[in-house]
Design a protein around this motif. Sequence first.
Motif, PDB file in Angstrom:
ATOM      1  N   ALA A 173      69.600  18.308  22.996  1.00 13.13           N
ATOM      2  CA  ALA A 173      70.428  18.920  21.962  1.00 13.13           C
ATOM      3  C   ALA A 173      71.050  17.858  21.062  1.00 13.13           C
ATOM      4  CB  ALA A 173      71.513  19.791  22.589  1.00 13.13           C
ATOM      5  N   CYS A 174      71.431  16.726  21.630  1.00 12.42           N
ATOM      6  CA  CYS A 174      71.930  15.608  20.829  1.00 12.42           C
ATOM      7  C   CYS A 174      70.824  15.082  19.917  1.00 12.42           C
ATOM      8  CB  CYS A 174      72.433  14.484  21.734  1.00 12.42           C
ATOM      9  SG  CYS A 174      73.973  14.831  22.615  1.00 12.42           S
ATOM     10  N   GLY A 175      69.625  14.973  20.471  1.00 13.38           N
ATOM     11  CA  GLY A 175      68.491  14.512  19.671  1.00 13.38           C
ATOM     12  C   GLY A 175      68.203  15.423  18.493  1.00 13.38           C
ATOM     13  N   ALA A 176      68.363  16.729  18.698  1.00 12.57           N
ATOM     14  CA  ALA A 176      68.117  17.692  17.628  1.00 12.57           C
ATOM     15  C   ALA A 176      69.088  17.515  16.462  1.00 12.57           C
ATOM     16  CB  ALA A 176      68.214  19.112  18.178  1.00 12.57           C
ATOM     17  N   ARG A 177      70.201  16.841  16.718  1.00  9.46           N
ATOM     18  CA  ARG A 177      71.177  16.550  15.658  1.00  9.46           C
ATOM     19  C   ARG A 177      70.977  15.162  15.078  1.00  9.46           C
ATOM     20  NH1 ARG A 177      72.582  20.350  18.883  1.00  9.46           N
ATOM     21  NH2 ARG A 177      74.104  21.958  18.328  1.00  9.46           N
ATOM     22  N   GLY A 178      69.904  14.509  15.494  1.00  4.54           N
ATOM     23  CA  GLY A 178      69.582  13.202  14.964  1.00  4.54           C
ATOM     24  C   GLY A 178      70.348  12.061  15.593  1.00  4.54           C
ATOM     25  N   TRP A 179      70.969  12.312  16.745  1.00  6.51           N
ATOM     26  CA  TRP A 179      71.780  11.291  17.388  1.00  6.51           C
ATOM     27  C   TRP A 179      70.920  10.365  18.249  1.00  6.51           C
ATOM     28  CZ3 TRP A 179      76.231  14.885  19.580  1.00  6.51           C
ATOM     29  CH2 TRP A 179      76.884  15.498  18.496  1.00  6.51           C
ATOM     30  N   SER A 180      71.477   9.218  18.580  1.00  8.58           N
ATOM     31  CA  SER A 180      70.846   8.269  19.483  1.00  8.58           C
ATOM     32  C   SER A 180      71.449   8.455  20.875  1.00  8.58           C
ATOM     33  CB  SER A 180      71.090   6.835  18.988  1.00  8.58           C
ATOM     34  OG  SER A 180      70.529   5.892  19.879  1.00  8.58           O
ATOM     35  N   VAL A 181      70.594   8.577  21.888  1.00 10.64           N
ATOM     36  CA  VAL A 181      71.060   8.981  23.212  1.00 10.64           C
ATOM     37  C   VAL A 181      70.634   7.985  24.286  1.00 10.64           C
ATOM     38  CG1 VAL A 181      71.112  10.856  24.895  1.00 10.64           C
ATOM     39  CG2 VAL A 181      70.727  11.378  22.473  1.00 10.64           C
ATOM     40  N   GLY A 182      71.598   7.583  25.102  1.00  8.21           N
ATOM     41  CA  GLY A 182      71.301   6.833  26.308  1.00  8.21           C
ATOM     42  C   GLY A 182      71.144   7.809  27.452  1.00  8.21           C
ATOM     43  N   VAL A 183      69.966   7.847  28.040  1.00  2.95           N
ATOM     44  CA  VAL A 183      69.661   8.785  29.124  1.00  2.95           C
ATOM     45  C   VAL A 183      69.768   8.052  30.454  1.00  2.95           C
ATOM     46  CG1 VAL A 183      67.923  10.324  30.119  1.00  2.95           C
ATOM     47  CG2 VAL A 183      68.154  10.152  27.630  1.00  2.95           C
ATOM     48  N   ASN A 184      70.886   8.242  31.131  1.00  2.00           N
ATOM     49  CA  ASN A 184      71.075   7.618  32.434  1.00  2.00           C
ATOM     50  C   ASN A 184      70.358   8.407  33.522  1.00  2.00           C
ATOM     51  OD1 ASN A 184      73.357   8.252  34.885  1.00  2.00           O
ATOM     52  ND2 ASN A 184      72.491   6.202  34.797  1.00  2.00           N
ATOM     53  N   TYR A 185      69.768   7.684  34.457  1.00  2.00           N
ATOM     54  CA  TYR A 185      69.134   8.318  35.614  1.00  2.00           C
ATOM     55  C   TYR A 185      69.310   7.374  36.801  1.00  2.00           C
ATOM     56  CZ  TYR A 185      65.306   4.958  35.248  1.00  2.00           C
ATOM     57  OH  TYR A 185      64.570   3.787  35.227  1.00  2.00           O
ATOM     58  N   MET A 186      69.100   7.900  38.011  1.00  2.00           N
ATOM     59  CA  MET A 186      69.255   7.067  39.197  1.00  2.00           C
ATOM     60  C   MET A 186      67.919   6.701  39.829  1.00  2.00           C
ATOM     61  SD  MET A 186      71.855   7.415  42.444  1.00  2.00           S
ATOM     62  CE  MET A 186      71.030   8.722  43.334  1.00  2.00           C
ATOM     63  N   ASN A 187      67.026   7.676  40.048  1.00  2.00           N
ATOM     64  CA  ASN A 187      65.778   7.400  40.760  1.00  2.00           C
ATOM     65  C   ASN A 187      64.519   7.845  40.021  1.00  2.00           C
ATOM     66  OD1 ASN A 187      66.960   6.260  43.163  1.00  2.00           O
ATOM     67  ND2 ASN A 187      67.603   8.332  43.735  1.00  2.00           N
ATOM     68  N   ASP A 188      64.581   8.993  39.356  1.00  2.00           N
ATOM     69  CA  ASP A 188      63.377   9.608  38.806  1.00  2.00           C
ATOM     70  C   ASP A 188      63.079   9.091  37.401  1.00  2.00           C
ATOM     71  OD1 ASP A 188      61.277  11.235  38.097  1.00  2.00           O
ATOM     72  OD2 ASP A 188      62.163  13.067  38.881  1.00  2.00           O
ATOM     73  N   ALA A 189      62.386   7.953  37.339  1.00  2.00           N
ATOM     74  CA  ALA A 189      62.067   7.344  36.045  1.00  2.00           C
ATOM     75  C   ALA A 189      61.152   8.240  35.211  1.00  2.00           C
ATOM     76  CB  ALA A 189      61.416   5.986  36.260  1.00  2.00           C
ATOM     77  N   ALA A 190      60.245   8.964  35.874  1.00  2.00           N
ATOM     78  CA  ALA A 190      59.322   9.829  35.135  1.00  2.00           C
ATOM     79  C   ALA A 190      60.077  10.945  34.424  1.00  2.00           C
ATOM     80  CB  ALA A 190      58.280  10.416  36.082  1.00  2.00           C
ATOM     81  N   ALA A 191      61.072  11.521  35.101  1.00  2.00           N
ATOM     82  CA  ALA A 191      61.872  12.578  34.480  1.00  2.00           C
ATOM     83  C   ALA A 191      62.690  12.025  33.319  1.00  2.00           C
ATOM     84  CB  ALA A 191      62.786  13.223  35.511  1.00  2.00           C
TER      85      ALA A 191
END
Length: 248
Positions: A21-39
Motif C-alpha cells: 500500500a505504501c508502494g502504491a503511493r510511490g513511497w520507498s519502503v524498507g521491508v524488514n524480515y527475520m527468516n523468510d528471504a523469499a517472502a
Amino acid sequence: MPINVLVTGGSRGIGRATAIACGARGWSVGVNYMNDAAAAEATCEAVKKAGGEAVMIKGDVSKEDDVLAMFEEMDKRGPLNGVVINAGINATSMPLADMSVERMRKVFDTNVLGAYICAREAAIRLPAASTAGQSSSIVLLSSAAARLGSPNECVDYAGSKGAIDTLTIGLSKELGPKGVRVNAVRPGIIDTEIHASVGDPARLDRIGNQTPLGRPGSAEEVAEAIVWLLSPQASYVTGTNIDVTGGR
C-alpha cells in the motif's frame, strides 16, 4: 523528496499489505524480515510493481544490534519519514496456567521489547523529517486482544499488545512537541497466517463470522488504516488507536 518508510515484519500478512500500500503511493519502503528471504523478496517486487521502491532488511526486532543495523540501513536511503512497528508473534492457544516461562518470554521479547527498541530508534530519527517540514509518523500494531484479553487462548499476547497501547499514548506525548505523530491500529480477526500458527486455523471463520459485519477482515483493510495514519492526511491525529475489528 521521496517518503521513506520502514515496515517491521514486512514480508507477510499485515506488514506485507502495508508495504504494498505504501508502494502504491510511490513511497520507498524498507521491508524488514527475520527468516523468510523469499517472502521478503516477493514483497519487495510487489511494492515495486505497485509504483514504489523497496529494500529487504533482515533483522530480529528482539535483538538490539539487529534493530540498530536495520535503522542504519534505512539511514543510507535518506531521511526516515515513517516507521510501522508491526513485527510480532503469537503461540499455541492455551490458558495461562499451562504456559511456560520460555513461551511468555519469547512473546514479550518480540512484541514488547522489540517494539520499544524500534520505537526508540524511530524517536531518535523522525524529528529531523518534521524539522524539514515533512510528514513524520510512527504507527504501532496493537490488537483487539488488548481489550478482550484472549482468555484460554493467549493472554500473554493480549498483555503484550496492552503494552503497545500504553507506548502509543506515552510516546505520542513525548514526540508531539517535536512534530512527530504516534498512533496505533488495533486489528481484530484478520485473514492472515497467525491463526494457523497458533494451532486453530478454523478460528478465522468461527470468530470472524460472529462480528457485526459478519466476516473476518483482510490485511489490506488494516493496511489502509495504517497508511492513512502515516500520511499527511492524518496531520492532526496522534495518540490514537484505530480499531479495525468489524465492530467486535
